[in-house]
Design a protein around this motif. Structure first.
Motif, PDB file in Angstrom:
ATOM      1  N   SER A  47     -12.258   2.270  -1.442  1.00 33.54           N
ATOM      2  CA  SER A  47     -12.200   1.019  -1.016  1.00 33.54           C
ATOM      3  C   SER A  47     -13.405   0.415  -0.289  1.00 33.54           C
ATOM      4  O   SER A  47     -14.237   1.382   0.022  1.00 33.54           O
ATOM      5  CB  SER A  47     -10.994   0.638  -0.119  1.00 33.54           C
TER       6      SER A  47
ATOM      7  N   GLY B  45      -7.925   1.615  -6.809  1.00 33.89           N
ATOM      8  CA  GLY B  45      -7.569   0.021  -6.500  1.00 33.89           C
ATOM      9  C   GLY B  45      -8.566  -0.715  -7.138  1.00 33.89           C
ATOM     10  O   GLY B  45      -9.510  -0.522  -7.660  1.00 33.89           O
TER      11      GLY B  45
ATOM     12  N   ARG C 153       2.263   1.623  -3.526  1.00 35.60           N
ATOM     13  CA  ARG C 153       1.309   2.053  -4.385  1.00 35.60           C
ATOM     14  C   ARG C 153       0.917   3.803  -4.322  1.00 35.60           C
ATOM     15  O   ARG C 153       0.773   4.373  -5.287  1.00 35.60           O
ATOM     16  CB  ARG C 153      -0.032   1.238  -3.941  1.00 35.60           C
TER      17      ARG C 153
ATOM     18  N   LYS D  12      -9.691   3.207   2.836  1.00 36.73           N
ATOM     19  CA  LYS D  12      -8.950   3.955   2.043  1.00 36.73           C
ATOM     20  C   LYS D  12      -9.730   5.007   1.125  1.00 36.73           C
ATOM     21  O   LYS D  12     -10.542   4.559   0.317  1.00 36.73           O
ATOM     22  CB  LYS D  12      -7.878   3.214   1.052  1.00 36.73           C
TER      23      LYS D  12
ATOM     24  N   GLU E 183       0.795  -1.125  -0.123  1.00 34.68           N
ATOM     25  CA  GLU E 183       0.112  -0.028  -0.106  1.00 34.68           C
ATOM     26  C   GLU E 183       0.658   1.381  -0.030  1.00 34.68           C
ATOM     27  O   GLU E 183       0.525   2.294  -0.876  1.00 34.68           O
ATOM     28  CB  GLU E 183      -0.859  -0.055   1.249  1.00 34.68           C
TER      29      GLU E 183
END
Lengths: 277, 277, 277
Positions: free
Chosen positions: C105, C83, A146, C110, A143
């Motif tokens: 998310s 994501g 990313r 997130k 994470e």
């Protein structure tokens, strides 16, 4: 005589995969306690420190403290020759000008020995004091990679802001502004998915995203990364290396106004002073 | 009329994938016995020989011996158009200036026909005598590729040394020295993992690693590679091509001292003489 | 105020992945019916049209018709930050100079917000009349991509010929000639493998393969592609975008003789006339 044996040769490869963008040369200090390496990148902005404790190795012997210098590019060529299940033995005579890297397949039907020429490396040593940090974060290393990669599209600088239970990464540039918020996450099955955010006092610090991106390559070493932050102090980005130890990257925050700039310079200066003492 | 049908079109593609680094042109000799191709690389150091027996094909017909010349780069463009389960039919009229490559999907709902222009290729033919070799090795083709690739980092030359039950590949250069030893391995479940090393008399020969690396690309054709060595004689690197036949690469050993160099030259000369006779 | 929420943020990314070779800028028309975009490529040969109906979105609100212009390269940088399981919310105030893209998310731990600067884009609008086509083909989008890619090796032009139950793609050049025939295929388990070929009257039309190759990148959006053809009329290549709508590419056939060329020019002219009216 120096000899060290590790079951998984790839651990060693991954360390240098992680550090290769920052280091041209690597100089290992070998003592009876283990192997350690510390170096600043080429333009002296960030610091890399690797610590591999003797207890982590299956076999470790260092009769006399010694120093071994390697060209990282050459070392990586050797380490890439390890098979996926090979073990690694490093072996060097005292005062030798070469170190042997020996890879063995599990049943020893393939044995590869590389005698690698050592290099004299002139390396200054910074004394990095152990200290407490105002913010301690543990998060999945994938994470973190990313986020650093995504934000590098938006600007040169990443602002990291922490408040209780929340961390925010922000960047802005021609494209617009970007803002990524993570919440603390404890109740998860997989420990690698956990996000823990310990904040003594909220803070907001800016860093060069290019360096964070380089540090993030160490993701191959561990599922988890630790970030430690305190104002006017280099941030620490730490990855565990199995039972051996860790790799740590240090990067000073960017300074906005003049007053702070002086503070930072004197702080960097301090690090050097301690070393020269 | 020439016609040949093979169930798996990819076999043909893999042959030219394997040989493309060495061959710009390919000239197939078609007879009632099958297809064969032989060519030296551009700078006349190594020799490639492909043999595909008529019995290997599902259907094979060659009314009159003929020769078909192809540009390898163009041929590969065509062969890459084959679907993963397609069959291949090659078809050419006598004295034609083109050859048809026809790919058919299993249920024939997709049929692709490529009419490929033939090229006149001036190719000398070497007579390579069948002979016994002092050392015969069978090993996993992936392992051979890996070793050649790894050693190419260390020097231009690989020294292959064989003693009873053991083969050793070595190279050295600026980086240091590299030395990879394999033991015979018979008691394995998977035949592709076997290493058999038959040594009539120990030997040690040196070869240009660049060529071995090119040969090793034929790994796509077979899980196993055979190496055959005799001093002062070109080494043979052989890959089976299913039930069709094989591809063989020949490479003369490097010579160290002057005396040997003369010997080698006369030996290469002999190969040519036989051909010209 | 404009706001739209889609469960799978990647749908939006795929649209621009598909169109990025053709479009530098994208200008979305937002109305209460949904989002639509139409643009000709840089050299005004092909036309891209995207239609996303408001019903396809989980939440959709557009108080006042508005137009939002984006640089496609920048937009893609943002969309790549989503994501794999993130949802997307787009949000813009009336008359704003930026649009927010918010990725969340599944459990919202997130949240990434990107405020993207809008761009003024001068875009002419072609009126593309809905019409019936002489030939309608539905086939696997991967097969169409494969054929366009394979034939691009053989020439600049692909000739598409349709007869009852069969479609043929052909190209020729220095390498030789290539000819790929597909049969109708209805009795298959997987709908995505189906090939349906409806032919009112046989036809044979030629197209620039370079454009077809660009269109074929939209394969990421759908397992199936529809081709619609009528002589002297731009071909339509259509991919469904889930429940939202579709992306359509238009490309005029190549003209061989002079007489036809006039016809085509006037036909293209017609498209523009309709627009200017």
């Amino acid at each position: 005589m120096f000899e060290a044996h590790m079951v998984d040769a790839h651990v060693f490869r991954k360390i240098f995969e992680a550090a290769k963008e920052l280091l041209e040369d690597a100089s290992f200090d070998c003592t009876s306690d283990g192997l350690s390496l510390q170096a600043m990148d080429a333009i002296h902005v960030s610091l890399v420190a690797v610590q591999l404790r003797s207890e982590g190795f299956e076999l470790y012997r260092c009769d006399r403290a010694m120093n071994m210098g390697f060209k990282v590019a050459g070392l990586l060529k050797i380490l890439k020759c390890a098979g996926s299940k090979d073990s690694l033995t490093m072996r060097a005579e005292d005062n030798a000008d070469k170190c042997s890297f020996i890879f063995e397949s599990p049943n020893k039907d393939k044995v590869s020995q590389f005698d690698f020429s050592l290099t004299d490396i002139d390396q200054e040593h910074l004394q990095v004091p152990e200290q407490d940090y105002q913010v301690n974060i543990k998060m999945p290393s994938a994470e973190f990679s990313r986020i650093c990669r995504d934000l590098a599209n938006f600007g040169d600088t990443v602002q990291i802001s922490c408040t209780k239970g929340q961390i925010q990464f922000a960047a802005n540039g021609d494209l617009g502004t970007a803002n990524i918020r993570l919440q603390e996450k404890n109740n998860v099955d997989d420990d690698g998915d956990k996000i823990s955010i310990e904040v003594e006092e909220p803070l907001s610090l800016s860093f060069a995203v290019r360096y964070l991106n380089n540090f993030a390559k160490a993701q191959v070493l561990s599922d988890t990364v630790s970030l430690m932050l305190t104002p006017k102090t280099p941030m620490v980005v730490e990855y565990q290396i199995g039972d051996y130890g860790h790799i740590r990257f240090y990067l000073a925050p960017k300074i906005d106004d003049e007053e702070d700039e002086d503070a930072s310079q004197s702080q960097t200066q301090n690090m050097k002073d301690e070393d020269e003492d």
